[in-house]
Write a protein that holds these residues in place. Structure first.
Motif, PDB file in Angstrom:
ATOM      1  N   LEU A   1       0.910  -1.015  -0.111  1.00 57.71           N
ATOM      2  CA  LEU A   1      -0.360   0.138  -0.089  1.00 57.71           C
ATOM      3  C   LEU A   1       1.352   1.142  -0.022  1.00 57.71           C
ATOM      4  O   LEU A   1       0.984   2.744  -0.745  1.00 57.71           O
ATOM      5  CB  LEU A   1      -1.192  -0.101   1.083  1.00 57.71           C
ATOM      6  CG  LEU A   1      -2.192  -0.999   1.166  1.00 57.71           C
ATOM      7  CD1 LEU A   1      -2.843  -0.688   2.569  1.00 57.71           C
ATOM      8  CD2 LEU A   1      -3.194  -0.510  -0.175  1.00 57.71           C
ATOM      9  N   GLY A   2       2.097   0.769   0.897  1.00 61.69           N
ATOM     10  CA  GLY A   2       2.690   1.981   0.468  1.00 61.69           C
ATOM     11  C   GLY A   2       3.379   2.768  -0.510  1.00 61.69           C
ATOM     12  O   GLY A   2       3.569   4.180  -0.973  1.00 61.69           O
ATOM     13  N   ALA A   3       4.131   1.588  -1.131  1.00 62.48           N
ATOM     14  CA  ALA A   3       4.427   1.944  -3.020  1.00 62.48           C
ATOM     15  C   ALA A   3       3.490   2.959  -3.516  1.00 62.48           C
ATOM     16  O   ALA A   3       3.552   3.220  -4.315  1.00 62.48           O
ATOM     17  CB  ALA A   3       4.962   0.853  -3.198  1.00 62.48           C
ATOM     18  N   LEU A   4       2.026   1.911  -3.292  1.00 64.73           N
ATOM     19  CA  LEU A   4       1.503   2.226  -4.422  1.00 64.73           C
ATOM     20  C   LEU A   4       0.779   3.524  -3.974  1.00 64.73           C
ATOM     21  O   LEU A   4       0.538   4.746  -5.075  1.00 64.73           O
ATOM     22  CB  LEU A   4      -0.786   1.329  -3.955  1.00 64.73           C
ATOM     23  CG  LEU A   4      -1.053   1.887  -5.217  1.00 64.73           C
ATOM     24  CD1 LEU A   4      -1.305   1.499  -6.484  1.00 64.73           C
ATOM     25  CD2 LEU A   4      -2.496   1.256  -4.495  1.00 64.73           C
ATOM     26  N   PHE A   5       0.195   4.343  -3.204  1.00 62.97           N
ATOM     27  CA  PHE A   5       0.555   6.058  -2.913  1.00 62.97           C
ATOM     28  C   PHE A   5       1.610   5.884  -3.309  1.00 62.97           C
ATOM     29  O   PHE A   5       0.737   7.518  -3.802  1.00 62.97           O
ATOM     30  CB  PHE A   5      -0.060   5.903  -1.361  1.00 62.97           C
ATOM     31  CG  PHE A   5      -0.827   6.309  -0.397  1.00 62.97           C
ATOM     32  CD1 PHE A   5      -2.225   6.329  -0.921  1.00 62.97           C
ATOM     33  CD2 PHE A   5      -1.772   4.250  -0.600  1.00 62.97           C
ATOM     34  CE1 PHE A   5      -3.470   6.501   0.106  1.00 62.97           C
ATOM     35  CE2 PHE A   5      -2.975   4.149  -0.094  1.00 62.97           C
ATOM     36  CZ  PHE A   5      -3.897   5.266   0.396  1.00 62.97           C
TER      37      PHE A   5
ATOM     38  N   PRO B   1      -0.614  11.086  -0.904  1.00 64.93           N
ATOM     39  CA  PRO B   1       0.149  11.462   0.213  1.00 64.93           C
ATOM     40  C   PRO B   1      -0.530  10.239   0.959  1.00 64.93           C
ATOM     41  O   PRO B   1      -1.402   9.206   1.018  1.00 64.93           O
ATOM     42  CB  PRO B   1      -0.704  12.154   1.328  1.00 64.93           C
ATOM     43  CG  PRO B   1      -2.044  12.311   0.588  1.00 64.93           C
ATOM     44  CD  PRO B   1      -1.645  12.301  -0.568  1.00 64.93           C
ATOM     45  N   LEU B   2       0.492   9.523   2.005  1.00 62.60           N
ATOM     46  CA  LEU B   2       0.545   8.159   3.041  1.00 62.60           C
ATOM     47  C   LEU B   2      -0.109   8.871   4.328  1.00 62.60           C
ATOM     48  O   LEU B   2       0.185   9.412   4.634  1.00 62.60           O
ATOM     49  CB  LEU B   2       2.196   8.049   3.322  1.00 62.60           C
ATOM     50  CG  LEU B   2       3.244   7.418   2.285  1.00 62.60           C
ATOM     51  CD1 LEU B   2       4.291   7.251   2.921  1.00 62.60           C
ATOM     52  CD2 LEU B   2       3.161   6.226   1.847  1.00 62.60           C
ATOM     53  N   PRO B   3      -2.086   7.321   4.022  1.00 63.16           N
ATOM     54  CA  PRO B   3      -2.237   7.095   4.615  1.00 63.16           C
ATOM     55  C   PRO B   3      -1.649   6.845   6.759  1.00 63.16           C
ATOM     56  O   PRO B   3      -2.048   6.008   6.915  1.00 63.16           O
ATOM     57  CB  PRO B   3      -3.652   6.721   3.838  1.00 63.16           C
ATOM     58  CG  PRO B   3      -2.243   5.737   3.482  1.00 63.16           C
ATOM     59  CD  PRO B   3      -1.379   6.326   3.117  1.00 63.16           C
ATOM     60  N   ALA B   4      -0.814   8.129   6.998  1.00 69.62           N
ATOM     61  CA  ALA B   4      -0.518   7.876   7.976  1.00 69.62           C
ATOM     62  C   ALA B   4       0.090   9.143   8.610  1.00 69.62           C
ATOM     63  O   ALA B   4       0.806   9.339   8.073  1.00 69.62           O
ATOM     64  CB  ALA B   4       0.641   6.478   7.524  1.00 69.62           C
TER      65      ALA B   4
END
Length: 53
Positions: free
Chosen positions: A16-20, A26-29
């Motif tokens: 998911l991090g790579a996809l974003f 923006p990373l959802p974190a």
């Protein structure tokens, strides 16, 4: 702890991090340290309730 579950969660986070990053969202974190501490706090709070209830 179930090591397979930990590995699956880690893999899902990496994907998911790579996809974003790839689609420039923006990373959802939250910031790294604050996010880790927040998750740790939620986990500890849940364990405390289990312990005393």
């Amino acid at each position: 702890m179930d090591i397979i579950l930990i590995l699956k969660a880690t893999f899902a986070g990496v994907v998911l991090g790579a996809l974003f990053e790839k689609i420039r969202l923006p990373l959802p974190a939250p910031p790294v340290f604050a996010g880790v501490m927040g998750v740790l706090g939620v986990l500890l709070g849940g364990k405390l309730v289990e312990l005393f209830m």
